[in-house]
Motif scaffolding. Sequence first.
Motif, PDB file in Angstrom:
ATOM      1  N   GLU A 160       0.732  -1.183  -0.320  1.00  0.00           N
ATOM      2  CA  GLU A 160       0.319  -0.280  -0.327  1.00  0.00           C
ATOM      3  C   GLU A 160       0.785   1.257   0.210  1.00  0.00           C
ATOM      4  O   GLU A 160       0.387   2.241  -0.720  1.00  0.00           O
ATOM      5  N   VAL A 161       1.725   1.472   0.746  1.00  0.00           N
ATOM      6  CA  VAL A 161       2.707   2.235   1.124  1.00  0.00           C
ATOM      7  C   VAL A 161       3.948   2.708  -0.388  1.00  0.00           C
ATOM      8  O   VAL A 161       3.099   3.976  -0.752  1.00  0.00           O
ATOM      9  N   ALA A 162       4.320   1.541  -1.186  1.00  0.00           N
ATOM     10  CA  ALA A 162       4.944   1.525  -2.299  1.00  0.00           C
ATOM     11  C   ALA A 162       3.778   2.450  -3.300  1.00  0.00           C
ATOM     12  O   ALA A 162       4.244   3.027  -3.848  1.00  0.00           O
ATOM     13  N   GLU A 163       2.369   2.038  -3.672  1.00  0.00           N
ATOM     14  CA  GLU A 163       1.499   2.079  -4.763  1.00  0.00           C
ATOM     15  C   GLU A 163       1.219   3.207  -4.168  1.00  0.00           C
ATOM     16  O   GLU A 163       0.535   4.114  -5.284  1.00  0.00           O
ATOM     17  N   PHE A 164       1.141   3.882  -3.519  1.00  0.00           N
ATOM     18  CA  PHE A 164      -0.644   4.994  -3.509  1.00  0.00           C
ATOM     19  C   PHE A 164       0.603   6.258  -2.756  1.00  0.00           C
ATOM     20  O   PHE A 164       0.063   6.772  -2.600  1.00  0.00           O
ATOM     21  N   PHE A 165       1.917   5.805  -2.332  1.00  0.00           N
ATOM     22  CA  PHE A 165       2.353   6.803  -1.234  1.00  0.00           C
ATOM     23  C   PHE A 165       3.584   6.806  -1.759  1.00  0.00           C
ATOM     24  O   PHE A 165       4.637   8.168  -1.842  1.00  0.00           O
ATOM     25  N   GLY A 166       4.601   5.627  -2.437  1.00  0.00           N
ATOM     26  CA  GLY A 166       6.227   5.801  -3.066  1.00  0.00           C
ATOM     27  C   GLY A 166       5.904   6.259  -4.169  1.00  0.00           C
ATOM     28  O   GLY A 166       6.378   7.755  -4.315  1.00  0.00           O
ATOM     29  N   ILE A 167       4.859   6.749  -4.586  1.00  0.00           N
ATOM     30  CA  ILE A 167       4.920   7.354  -6.542  1.00  0.00           C
ATOM     31  C   ILE A 167       4.328   8.381  -6.292  1.00  0.00           C
ATOM     32  O   ILE A 167       5.475   9.516  -6.971  1.00  0.00           O
TER      33      ILE A 167
END
Length: 191
Positions: A160-167
Amino acid sequence: MARAVVANPFDNQIGSVASTANVVDIYQRGVVARSPFEALADSLKRFEAKATPALQRQEQRAAEKEMREGERLYQENRIAIGEAVKKGLIEEGASPYLRKGYRVSQLNTMATRYAAELESALITQKLFHNGDPNKIESFIAGFQEDFVANNGFSEFADSEVAEFFGINANKANEVFRTSWREKHVAYQKEQ
């Protein structure tokens, strides 16, 4: 007056028409040769093949609707709902899609905050005075680690962090680098 002789049009032609009737077996009505339960099973199998994709599309639409509902709820009531969930007054929700929408919206908000705080750090700490790009890269990495550690990202799954925050954070990092270059060049010109 004599009549003209009309020739037979079928003279000297090869016959090309064969008989069209064949010997026919005994006529049987189109009835089920098997048991009615087998016929019912076949009918249900054919119905299932057509109904399954339609049901899957319906479930997908319902899941997307619940996720949008979760995002809407978060945007409208994000502070009040967050406090109520923390206090235990409201359960997080029975639907995993509702929770996911809430969490996605929360991570998007965190990414926006991250971008604003990163840009603010550039100006308040006067990082553009430093001309070393490697120090800027290490600053970005340290800033992101601190931001993640201080804002409760341990509650979220890594995916979740990679997909919605990381990008979004990577986009903010790129904007930060560009802004740093522009401000550094302007600073160097002044000096």
